[in-house]
Design a protein around this motif. Structure first.
Motif, short mmCIF file in Angstrom:
data_model
loop_
_atom_site.label_atom_id
_atom_site.label_comp_id
_atom_site.label_asym_id
_atom_site.label_seq_id
_atom_site.Cartn_x
_atom_site.Cartn_y
_atom_site.Cartn_z
N THR A 1 -37.82 69.16 69.53
CA THR A 1 -37.01 69.04 68.31
C THR A 1 -35.55 68.86 68.72
O THR A 1 -35.16 69.25 69.82
N LEU A 2 -34.77 68.28 67.85
CA LEU A 2 -33.35 68.06 68.12
C LEU A 2 -32.53 68.79 67.06
O LEU A 2 -31.91 68.18 66.20
N ASP A 3 -32.56 70.12 67.12
CA ASP A 3 -31.83 70.90 66.14
C ASP A 3 -30.36 71.03 66.51
O ASP A 3 -29.89 70.45 67.47
N ARG A 4 -29.65 71.84 65.75
CA ARG A 4 -28.20 71.96 65.91
C ARG A 4 -27.81 72.42 67.31
O ARG A 4 -26.89 71.88 67.91
N ARG B 1 -23.96 66.78 72.75
CA ARG B 1 -22.58 66.35 72.49
C ARG B 1 -21.64 66.71 73.65
O ARG B 1 -20.82 65.92 74.07
N ASP B 2 -21.81 67.92 74.19
CA ASP B 2 -20.88 68.41 75.19
C ASP B 2 -21.21 67.98 76.63
O ASP B 2 -20.32 67.98 77.48
N TYR B 3 -22.46 67.60 76.89
CA TYR B 3 -22.86 67.35 78.27
C TYR B 3 -23.50 66.00 78.54
O TYR B 3 -23.89 65.73 79.66
N GLN B 4 -23.59 65.16 77.54
CA GLN B 4 -24.17 63.84 77.76
C GLN B 4 -23.23 62.75 77.30
O GLN B 4 -22.43 62.93 76.38
#
Length: 180
Positions: A166-169, A176-179
């Motif tokens: 799953t791609l939850d919050r 967002r921060d590492y890719q």
């Protein structure tokens, strides 16, 4: 290994992973994720120095870490790369010995990896290929703060491959921060 055709997740992620791009994959258990991230990692990872692996796979449980190692070991041997699985609940002796000898790819649970880093047995500054497997389970188990600390200690120019059912919050924040 009698694999003649990639699974859908493998076909989707292997070309980008081989090209060195960051990859975010959403796929259920049993879909072929391990080869999806493992084959490109083993193809691209450089040889390690003692205590300084070049590849890192983070897994939420020791059972998954050991399963990943079992699946990837035949490929690692074929391409002359070394693997070790690192997790708690067992003695550190063999894990430390492998790190001291210079293992190319570490497959680890966050807690044991942090323990070995705190003891000076492993440094992650040379790690330029990272896989976070089952990121949603890591979040559910409360490991994301440790995952973030670990990622912060790897090479800032690393390739980051993240898989989750799953791609939850919480997973979205790591993405967002590492890719890129």
């Amino acid at each position: 290994m009698q694999i003649v055709e990639p699974t859908p997740i493998q076909a989707a992620v292997i070309p980008d992973a081989l090209a060195g791009r960051d990859v975010l994959g959403k796929a259920p258990t049993g879909s072929g994720k391990t080869f999806g991230f493992g084959l490109p990692l083993l193809q691209l990872v450089a040889e390690a120095e003692p205590r300084r692996p070049r590849g890192l796979i983070l897994a939420p449980t020791r059972e998954l870490a050991e399963q990943i190692k079992r699946e990837l070991m035949p490929v690692a041997l074929a391409v002359d790369r070394s693997l070790v699985s690192i997790y708690g609940g067992v003695g550190m002796g063999k894990q430390v010995a492998a790190l001291r000898s210079g293992v190319d790819v570490v497959i680890a649970t966050p807690g044991r990896l942090m323990d070995l880093m705190d003891q000076g047995e492993v440094a992650l500054n040379k790690v330029d290929r990272v896989v976070v497997d089952e990121a949603d389970r890591m979040a559910d188990m409360g490991f994301l703060p440790d995952v973030r600390k670990i990622l912060d200690l790897t090479n800032p120019k690393r390739q980051t491959v993240l898989f989750s059912a799953t791609l939850d919050r919480a997973v979205a924040i790591v993405t967002r921060d590492y890719q890129t």
